[in-house]
Design an enzyme around this catalytic site. Structure first.
Site, PDB file in Angstrom:
ATOM      1  N   CYS A  32       0.825  -1.211   0.000  1.00  0.00           N
ATOM      2  CA  CYS A  32       0.000   0.000   0.000  1.00  0.00           C
ATOM      3  C   CYS A  32       0.862   1.264   0.000  1.00  0.00           C
ATOM      4  O   CYS A  32       0.519   2.265  -0.653  1.00  0.00           O
ATOM      5  CB  CYS A  32      -0.928   0.009   1.213  1.00  0.00           C
ATOM      6  SG  CYS A  32      -2.061  -1.396   1.282  1.00  0.00           S
ATOM      7  N   ARG A  53      -8.137  -4.515  -2.109  1.00  0.00           N
ATOM      8  CA  ARG A  53      -7.437  -3.577  -2.975  1.00  0.00           C
ATOM      9  C   ARG A  53      -8.300  -3.378  -4.234  1.00  0.00           C
ATOM     10  O   ARG A  53      -8.192  -4.116  -5.203  1.00  0.00           O
ATOM     11  CB  ARG A  53      -6.067  -4.155  -3.336  1.00  0.00           C
ATOM     12  CG  ARG A  53      -5.052  -3.115  -3.790  1.00  0.00           C
ATOM     13  CD  ARG A  53      -3.706  -3.759  -4.120  1.00  0.00           C
ATOM     14  NE  ARG A  53      -3.092  -4.477  -3.008  1.00  0.00           N
ATOM     15  CZ  ARG A  53      -2.535  -3.914  -1.943  1.00  0.00           C
ATOM     16  NH1 ARG A  53      -2.535  -2.603  -1.817  1.00  0.00           N
ATOM     17  NH2 ARG A  53      -1.995  -4.650  -0.988  1.00  0.00           N
TER      18      ARG A  53
END
Length: 203
Positions: free
Chosen positions: A44, A119
């Site tokens: 991330c 995600r």
């Protein structure tokens, strides 16, 4: 019920690292809404820096970036500060603190086993319609080139009503919509086209 392609994007009013905002604040713009599993995680972190580095490209396309996870606002702030301090990268877009999982639930972004966000990426058009979505596994970072390519393809369709062929890139030919009547199909054949259902157009 989870949002699907072609649906009206569910409205939300949320707290973010840039202050309160509503989805409707951005009507008339393209919106790239993307979720990440958790703050202070390696994949991330690379993605947030990647989006920040391409921020001006999205801005030139009249697109706003909005990040999201179920982490708290304080966690977001500390993480973005850490990215700035450790890597010298400012994160210029807002990040939603969806601690009650309300937005994530609306957009089908909850990993039920892990309890965090998946995600995911959504592209929402200026009329507030979901035009594109994609999900990545937690261990696979997003391809920002592909997100930008898809945004540009959607904008070509928006502006010129052209579809895009396989492996299309900006500057390539678009595809004219298929004829809607038998007469128009014959007209296309008679005009010298190889097949009635596929016609390219320079853009």
């Amino acid at each position: 019920m989870a949002v699907k392609l072609g649906d009206k994007a569910p409205e939300f009013v949320v707290n973010t690292t840039k202050g309160p905002l509503a989805l409707s604040d951005f009507r008339g713009k393209w919106i790239v809404l993307f979720s990440h599993p958790a703050d202070f995680t390696p994949v991330c972190t690379t993605e947030f820096m990647g989006f920040a580095e391409r921020y001006d490209e999205f801005k030139k396309l009249n697109a706003v970036l909005i990040g999201l996870s179920v982490d708290s606002l304080q966690s977001h702030i500390e993480w973005l500060k850490d990215i700035k301090e450790k890597f010298g990268v400012d994160i210029p877009f807002p990040v939603i603190a969806d601690i009650n999982k309300e937005v994530a639930s609306q957009y089908n972004l909850i990993d039920e086993k892990a309890g965090n966000t998946v995600r995911g990426v959504f592209i929402i058009d200026p009329n507030g319609i979901v035009r594109w979505m994609i999900y990545y596994p937690a261990e696979t970072g997003r391809n920002i080139n592909e997100i930008l390519r898809s945004l540009r393809a959607l904008q070509l369709n928006w502006d010129k009503k052209l579809a895009t062929p396989v492996n299309w890139n900006p500057g390539d030919r678009g595809i004219v919509p298929q004829p809607s009547t038998l007469e128009d199909a014959y007209k296309r054949i008679n005009s010298g086209e190889k097949v009635w259902y596929l016609k390219y157009q320079e853009v």
